[in-house]
Structures are given as structure tokens and as C-alpha cells.
Design an enzyme around this catalytic site. Structure first.
Site, PDB file in Angstrom:
ATOM      1  N   PHE A 131     -35.459 -27.859 -13.036  1.00 45.50           N
ATOM      2  CA  PHE A 131     -35.420 -26.781 -13.976  1.00 45.50           C
ATOM      3  C   PHE A 131     -34.037 -27.084 -15.010  1.00 45.50           C
ATOM      4  O   PHE A 131     -33.671 -25.884 -15.332  1.00 45.50           O
ATOM      5  CB  PHE A 131     -35.256 -25.504 -13.316  1.00 45.50           C
ATOM      6  CG  PHE A 131     -36.582 -25.477 -12.315  1.00 45.50           C
ATOM      7  CD1 PHE A 131     -37.557 -25.308 -12.631  1.00 45.50           C
ATOM      8  CD2 PHE A 131     -35.795 -25.249 -10.882  1.00 45.50           C
ATOM      9  CE1 PHE A 131     -38.642 -25.080 -11.590  1.00 45.50           C
ATOM     10  CE2 PHE A 131     -36.770 -25.281 -10.056  1.00 45.50           C
ATOM     11  CZ  PHE A 131     -38.090 -25.149  -9.959  1.00 45.50           C
ATOM     12  N   CYS A 132     -33.913 -28.315 -15.320  1.00 47.83           N
ATOM     13  CA  CYS A 132     -32.724 -28.374 -16.375  1.00 47.83           C
ATOM     14  C   CYS A 132     -31.275 -27.626 -15.757  1.00 47.83           C
ATOM     15  O   CYS A 132     -30.558 -27.196 -16.518  1.00 47.83           O
ATOM     16  CB  CYS A 132     -33.043 -27.858 -17.697  1.00 47.83           C
ATOM     17  SG  CYS A 132     -34.290 -28.862 -18.354  1.00 47.83           S
ATOM     18  N   ALA A 133     -31.347 -27.953 -14.435  1.00 52.06           N
ATOM     19  CA  ALA A 133     -29.955 -27.261 -13.906  1.00 52.06           C
ATOM     20  C   ALA A 133     -29.756 -28.235 -12.626  1.00 52.06           C
ATOM     21  O   ALA A 133     -29.918 -27.537 -11.582  1.00 52.06           O
ATOM     22  CB  ALA A 133     -30.336 -25.761 -13.483  1.00 52.06           C
TER      23      ALA A 133
END
Ligand SMILES: Cc1ncc(COP(=O)(O)O)c(C=O)c1O
Length: 475
Positions: A380-382
């Protein structure tokens, strides 16, 4: 006290009917057609009907803004500037002292702030280990970045945050924190953080991409210690289409220094030897802006104000309570982040989990292909946050690192995420739960093959080109 019984609290208005495509039928692997259940609202929300209607209406009169003398230009300019006021009021910003700079999304807004912030050598940005890359990488490019630590449940370690503020007091020029995590839904105490940041002479920016659709936001007066100096968000996460977003901050700030992007619309006067920048917000919006996108965003915010963000928060809290209770009861599901159903005030409706023994990418594909349930899986782009939640050690990380560099994304760590919008209901959760109960029993029919370069799973025999059948060539 909220009453979490599903039966007793109806939505404040029949919100579901206001969402475009909400009961859109989609095909399943076994040939059945079912209404789609969208539980991927943290990625993008569907649009509101009133937003589409407003945009369609405006298209008849749509023209360039600010520099045209024709009737359509004047009208478009007026609507565009009204959109700024609606956005300002929605977050209780200061109409005089703040400006709304329309951007294409949160990422662009945060990059703009990073480019425009007057960092000097040695300046520090204090952020957290739970940020989306969009609220981390822009700072890394411009300053030294310190990441405040996290607790094992993924919440922010406030003692570590405080210790960093004290250790680097005077050097920290900006605190950059999310309003709500896109992985666990955790909401850091942004107003306490604002007060702490200001006490140490720093400004604060809050990434509101995940907060804006779920809670009312009040930037607080300029003279309040809890004042939020800057906020950023995207339209596509708040029931308007992609391509528009906003950065809000002090007019005075943007009137200093040079804009990061320059060109048409940013100047008062230009000669071959001289450029005089115009005032904010225009000086920050180089080129022709996304007029229709800004008007769509404003239409959505107007609608949500009428519904009431508190009513939306209450509904989503109930749904989260219901979902967490059901998911906790499924043997074979591991939940991440906080699983406390009695402490929902500090989170929005985003729930990360894994299905034991089944790769996250495969379980999420089964949900889609065999249940018509749209979720998301991965990191999740984290990445730093998900690695923390999964307790991935350095050695394992190095293995993944090497594999990714070889363009092999198979078997990478990750989570499955469900995320609610204001229109989701109990039957959406029931479909999810029913499907997960099937998956943990291994009661699915597809033969799922992983595509190594992407890490995505597709059932054998699936033809990705068949999706084109859904749209006519003439558009
Ligand atoms: C917390 C958070 N911040 C920033 C972003 C980036 O938003 P956008 O892709 O609209 O720029 C996202 C997107 O998922 C997000 O969840």
C-alpha cells in the site's frame, strides 16, 4: 455512547443511492453475475451522483479561467474561485489568511510543499514510520528526515515522538504526519502533535488523504497552538473523480520565494530580463488548471457537509465494529493493527489482515474473482510501515530486496486491506465474511497462478483482454 447494533442506526440519508455504480453487476469465475462490493475505498472512492451532475452541467459552459473575457470564461472563473471557498470552509481554514492551491492529488500537493518550504542545510523534518510514501519521500529529497517510532500495534509511539522533538528542537522545521493511516486506519492525535510541534518552533503539515473522507477537519485558528499550518488531500478519495486535490496553507507563506513550477498564470509581468510573480494562489498553479476537477471536488464536499461528517463517522464506526467482530471470529484470519472493537475513536474504517497459509495476493484475487469483492493487497505505498507490522527482520528484507531488483515480485510480504466508504453497508461486510470463511476452508474453484513480475494472481484460463468488452470502441 454509540450504539453499534446494526439494525438501529440507519444512514442519515440513503447515501448508497447517491453513489454512481454502487450496485454495478460484475462477472464471477463461475459465470454468475453479482453486484460489486467495493471495499477498496482507501485507494479511490466511487463518485457521487451530484458530482457527475454538476460536472456535466458545467461542461456546457466550461471554458478557460482567469484570462478570458467571454461569458463562459467569466462563469468558469467564478465557479473555480467558489470551489476554493467551499474547500476552505469544509476544513475551517481562514478565508483571509489561508489559500487553497489546487493540485492534481495529495502527492503533488506534498511535493509542492517540500519544494516551496525554505529548508536550509541541516534542517530536519520529523515524520513517522507509518506514512504513505507520498508523505515521506518528498521530505527525504529536501531535508534530513527523522521517523518517529511505532508501537507494536502500529500506533504512533508518542513518547518517541516527544523525545525526537526535544532532541532535535530548533532543527526540526516541519512535522509531517498523516491524519489517518492508509494501512491500519490509525489516527495520530494531530492536534496534540500540532501543539507539540509549535512549542518547538516547527510547522505542521497533515496528510489528510485518508482523514478527509471520514472525519470533519478543523484547521483551527492561526493563533491556536493546535492550528494546522498545512493540509493536503485528493478528490478521488472523497467521492469526486481523479485529477484534483488541494494544498491549503498560509497565503503569506506562498507569497514568499519563487513558485516551484513556473509559466502561464503565475506572473504579473514578464520582460526579457525580469519576472514579477503574481500572488498566491495563482502563482502556485502554473498552466491551465483542472477547472472541472476542482468544481467536482467542491460539489462533493458540499454534499458531505449536508450529510454531516459526524453522521458519516458514526456509520463507518459501526461498520468497522461489525466487521472487526466478525473477522476476529474467523479461525484462519490474522488481523493487524488495533483489533479493539471498543476503541474505535482513534481509527477510520481500514482493516488489514492475512489469510493464514494463503498468499495475500491470491486471497485478494479469490475475493474478486469468486466473490465480486474489491479489496487491495500488498504494501500500500507504505513499505516501512507494513514491514514493521509484519515484523520483517533485516535478513529477510535483504532477500526480498534482491528479488525485487531481479523483477521478481513473487511471494513478497504484504497484507490484505478492506476500507469502508460512507455508502458501504452490513451486507457488504457479510459478503466479505462469507467469502473469507470459504477461503479459510479452501472452498474456492480457481486454479490461481502467480505472475512473477507483478506478484498478482489470476485464475488459470482468465483472459485479461475480455475486460475490453465492457466499453464500446467509440467511447
Ligand atoms: C495516507 C495517504 N497519503 C497520500 C496518498 C497519496 O494520494 P494520491 O495518490 O491521491 O496522491 C495516499 C493514497 O493512497 C494515502 O493513502
Amino acid at each position: 455512547m454509540l450504539n453499534y447494533s446494526p439494525a438501529v442506526r440507519p444512514l442519515p440519508v440513503e447515501l448508497r443511492a447517491e453513489i454512481i455504480g454502487v450496485d454495478q453487476v460484475v462477472p464471477l469465475l463461475d459465470g454468475r453475475q453479482v453486484p460489486y462490493v467495493n471495499l477498496d475505498n482507501a485507494a479511490s472512492t466511487p463518485s457521487l451522483r451530484c458530482v457527475k451532475e454538476k460536472m456535466d452541467e458545467v461542461l456546457d459552459y466550461y471554458s478557460s479561467v482567469h484570462r478570458g473575457s467571454g461569458f463562459k470564461s467569466l462563469l468558469s472563473t467564478q465557479l473555480y474561485e467558489e470551489a476554493r471557498e467551499i474547500v476552505i470552509d469544509f476544513v475551517s481554514a481562514d478565508r483571509e489568511k489561508d489559500v487553497v492551491v489546487f493540485c492534481k492529488n495529495t502527492t503533488e500537493a506534498l511535493n509542492k510543499l517540500a519544494n516551496r518550504f525554505p529548508f536550509q542545510s541541516g534542517d530536519i523534518v520529523l515524520t513517522t514510520g507509518m506514512e504513505h510514501h507520498s508523505n515521506d519521500l518528498p521530505w527525504r529529497a529536501r531535508a534530513q528526515v527523522i521517523h518517529a517510532g511505532l508501537c507494536s500495534d502500529g500506533s504512533l509511539d508518542m513518547e518517541d515522538f516527544q523525545a525526537n522533538l526535544e532532541k532535535y528542537s530548533g532543527k526540526i522545521k516541519l512535522v509531517a504526519v498523516t491524519g489517518a493511516s492508509n494501512v491500519t486506519g490509525f489516527m495520530p492525535p494531530i492536534f496534540d502533535i500540532a501543539e507539540m510541534a509549535h512549542r518547538h518552533g516547527a510547522k505542521i503539515v497533515v496528510d489528510c488523504a485518508q482523514l478527509l473522507p471520514h472525519r470533519s477537519i478543523d484547521m483551527q485558528p492561526f493563533d491556536s497552538p493546535h492550528h494546522l499550518d498545512f493540509i493536503a488531500f485528493s478528490a478521488h478519495k472523497v467521492y469526486a473523480p481523479l485529477g484534483s486535490g488541494a494544498l491549503i496553507g498560509p497565503r503569506e507563506f506562498f507569497n514568499q520565494g519563487d513558485p516551484d513550477y513556473v509559466g502561464g498564470g503565475t506572473v504579473e509581468i514578464v520582460t526579457l530580463d525580469e519576472v514579477v510573480w503574481t500572488s498566491a494562489p495563482e502563482r502556485e498553479e502554473a498552466g491551465s488548471p483542472n477547472v472541472i476537477g476542482a468544481i467536482g471536488l467542491a460539489a462533493s464536499l458540499k454534499f458531505l457537509s449536508q450529510v454531516g461528517m459526524d453522521a458519516i463517522a458514526a456509520h463507518e464506526n459501526e461498520l468497522t465494529h461489525y466487521a472487526l467482530t466478525k473477522l476476529r471470529a474467523i479461525k484462519g484470519i490474522t488481523l493487524f493493527g488495533s483489533t479493539d472493537v471498543n476503541n474505535l475513536e482513534k481509527r477510520v474504517g481500514v482493516i488489514p489482515f492475512q489469510v493464514d497459509g494463503i498468499p495475500h495476493g491470491m486471497a485478494s484475487s479469490i475475493l474478486g474473482f469468486e466473490g465480486g469483492v474489491g479489496v487491495r493487497s500488498g504494501c500500500f505505498c507504505a513499505h516501512p510501515y507494513v514491514l514493521h507490522l509484519l515484523k520483517v527482520d533485516d535478513e529477510t528484507y535483504r532477500l526480498y530486496h534482491a528479488r525485487v531488483l531481479e523483477h521478481n515480485r513473487s511471494e513478497l510480504p504484504g497484507l490484505i486491506r478492506v476500507s469502508f466508504g460512507c455508502y458501504n453497508n452490513y451486507s457488504d461486510v457479510d459478503r466479505l465474511v462469507e467469502m473469507l470463511e470459504r477461503i479459510v476452508r479452501r472452498d474456492y474453484v480457481g486454479d490461481y497462478i502467480e505472475e512473477a513480475c507483478s506478484g498478482s494472481y489470476f485464475p488459470r484460463g482468465f483472459n485479461p483482454h475480455s475486460v475490453r468488452e465492457y466499453f464500446s470502441c467509440s467511447g
